[in-house]
Design a protein around this motif. Structure first.
Motif, mmCIF file in Angstrom:
data_model
loop_
_atom_site.group_PDB
_atom_site.id
_atom_site.type_symbol
_atom_site.label_atom_id
_atom_site.label_comp_id
_atom_site.label_asym_id
_atom_site.label_seq_id
_atom_site.Cartn_x
_atom_site.Cartn_y
_atom_site.Cartn_z
ATOM 1 N N THR A 154 -5.219 37.007 35.262
ATOM 2 C CA THR A 154 -4.934 38.442 35.300
ATOM 3 C C THR A 154 -4.884 38.939 36.737
ATOM 4 O O THR A 154 -4.015 39.737 37.112
ATOM 5 C CB THR A 154 -6.001 39.218 34.513
ATOM 6 O OG1 THR A 154 -6.011 38.775 33.153
ATOM 7 C CG2 THR A 154 -5.722 40.716 34.550
ATOM 8 N N ILE A 158 -0.724 37.985 36.122
ATOM 9 C CA ILE A 158 -0.261 37.513 34.809
ATOM 10 C C ILE A 158 -0.883 38.399 33.732
ATOM 11 O O ILE A 158 -2.103 38.557 33.694
ATOM 12 C CB ILE A 158 -0.663 36.042 34.590
ATOM 13 C CG1 ILE A 158 -0.033 35.163 35.680
ATOM 14 C CG2 ILE A 158 -0.239 35.571 33.203
ATOM 15 C CD1 ILE A 158 -0.501 33.721 35.648
ATOM 16 N N THR A 161 -2.048 39.299 27.786
ATOM 17 C CA THR A 161 -1.447 38.725 26.573
ATOM 18 C C THR A 161 -0.885 37.336 26.827
ATOM 19 O O THR A 161 -0.976 36.443 25.985
ATOM 20 C CB THR A 161 -0.347 39.659 26.017
ATOM 21 O OG1 THR A 161 0.187 39.091 24.826
ATOM 22 C CG2 THR A 161 0.767 39.867 27.025
ATOM 23 N N ARG A 162 -0.315 37.113 28.044
ATOM 24 C CA ARG A 162 0.203 35.785 28.385
ATOM 25 C C ARG A 162 -0.936 34.813 28.641
ATOM 26 O O ARG A 162 -0.841 33.625 28.318
ATOM 27 C CB ARG A 162 1.110 35.872 29.620
ATOM 28 C CG ARG A 162 2.473 36.440 29.349
ATOM 29 C CD ARG A 162 3.308 35.525 28.454
ATOM 30 N NE ARG A 162 3.635 34.275 29.123
ATOM 31 C CZ ARG A 162 3.416 33.068 28.611
ATOM 32 N NH1 ARG A 162 2.857 32.953 27.412
ATOM 33 N NH2 ARG A 162 3.751 31.974 29.275
ATOM 34 N N SER A 163 -2.021 35.314 29.233
ATOM 35 C CA SER A 163 -3.184 34.456 29.461
ATOM 36 C C SER A 163 -3.738 33.942 28.130
ATOM 37 O O SER A 163 -4.080 32.766 27.986
ATOM 38 C CB SER A 163 -4.275 35.221 30.212
ATOM 39 O OG SER A 163 -3.839 35.620 31.486
ATOM 40 N N ASP A 165 -1.998 33.662 25.412
ATOM 41 C CA ASP A 165 -0.998 32.707 24.902
ATOM 42 C C ASP A 165 -1.294 31.306 25.426
ATOM 43 O O ASP A 165 -1.257 30.319 24.675
ATOM 44 C CB ASP A 165 0.413 33.121 25.342
ATOM 45 C CG ASP A 165 0.938 34.341 24.604
ATOM 46 O OD1 ASP A 165 0.369 34.670 23.543
ATOM 47 O OD2 ASP A 165 1.898 34.960 25.093
ATOM 48 N N VAL A 166 -1.575 31.230 26.739
ATOM 49 C CA VAL A 166 -1.835 29.932 27.370
ATOM 50 C C VAL A 166 -3.082 29.288 26.784
ATOM 51 O O VAL A 166 -3.082 28.096 26.436
ATOM 52 C CB VAL A 166 -1.986 30.103 28.897
ATOM 53 C CG1 VAL A 166 -2.498 28.814 29.528
ATOM 54 C CG2 VAL A 166 -0.657 30.490 29.524
ATOM 55 N N GLN A 169 -2.401 28.000 23.277
ATOM 56 C CA GLN A 169 -1.602 26.777 23.282
ATOM 57 C C GLN A 169 -2.427 25.573 23.749
ATOM 58 O O GLN A 169 -2.323 24.473 23.184
ATOM 59 C CB GLN A 169 -0.383 26.969 24.176
ATOM 60 C CG GLN A 169 0.638 27.938 23.613
ATOM 61 C CD GLN A 169 1.682 28.359 24.633
ATOM 62 O OE1 GLN A 169 1.599 27.992 25.800
ATOM 63 N NE2 GLN A 169 2.662 29.137 24.209
#
Length: 255
Positions: A154, A158, A161-163, A165-166, A169
């Motif tokens: 963050t 970034i 929400t993308r953090s 996502d990572v 995954q």
């Protein structure tokens, strides 16, 4: 009233409940589910020894970590051996792969750290198992290291929400990796030990192998990850370079 069997103190179920902090009802339930061996019966009274108390301590400890009773039973059934050996074995494995010390954070702290006010992100982190709500506007971080990594991303710009996502995954891939290592241990370490009858003098060697396997597997995973990232970067940037070269080498459009 305590009974003595040589140097071993035996307790009635009420005494066992008092010293262990487990209710009589739960002790009986554990026996019914095969989690606790039956007592030694003398004159129609059941007596419990140190092994029963150790088993109850283990059950409480595993439950405190969120392990369900059916999973605990599978662990106990799989390891075999005396209760003391089972307790030591499971505690040794858990200590090697122990989770981090969890931290308590407030909603205000989370908002400040991640610069986010969207309540859906907190709900998502809970669903992923990163946060556990313990009271109104207070949460327990299941993995402070993962939360710190998300915070670092963050701070790099970034979005949260993308953090997430990572992390999600990575967790999906980690489950498959964990299965590889567990299967390796079961097939190459535990199975031969089990086939030999789990000899008492080989337990220390088993603990040593587990510890070594943990270190080697961690080193191997990091090396594989670094190699894969390097290769991926080469391929990705290589394609971009080729594309740029092709674009720059095109003849100018006719006027």
């Amino acid at each position: 009233m305590l009974e003595e069997d040589g140097d071993v103190e035996l307790r009635t179920i009420d005494e066992l409940a008092r010293v262990s902090g487990v209710t009589v009802r739960n002790i009986r339930a554990y026996q019914a589910r095969g989690l606790l061996p039956p007592p030694e019966v003398r004159a129609r009274t059941g007596y419990y020894g140190p092994g029963h108390e150790a088993r109850l301590d283990l059950i409480k400890e595993l439950q405190g970590e969120g392990v369900k009773l059916d999973v605990i039973k599978k662990l106990l059934d799989t390891t075999g051996g005396s209760t003391e050996q089972v307790v030591r074995f499971i505690r040794t494995v858990r200590s090697l792969f122990a989770v981090e010390d969890r931290q308590i954070v407030s909603l205000v702290e989370l908002v400040e750290r991640f610069n986010e006010t969207d309540p859906n992100l907190v709900k998502r982190a809970q669903k992923m198992g990163l946060l556990t709500e313990i009271s109104e506007a207070q949460y327990e971080e299941t993995s402070p290291r993962l939360m710190s990594a998300a915070q670092a991303m963050t701070e790099m710009g970034i979005p949260m929400t993308r953090s997430l996502d990572v992390v999600e995954q990575l967790r999906q891939h980690a489950d498959g990796i964990a299965k590889i290592y567990v299967d390796l241990f079961l097939g190459e370490v535990w199975q031969p030990f089990d086939n030999d009858g789990r000899p008492d003098d080989q337990w220390p060697r088993l603990y040593e192998v587990i510890g070594n396997l943990r270190k080697v597997s961690g080193d191997a995973m990091l090396a594989v990850l670094e190699l894969a990232v390097a290769e991926r970067l080469d391929v990705t940037f290589g394609r971009d370079i080729v594309r740029n070269v092709r674009t720059s080498s095109r003849p100018p459009a006719a006027e």
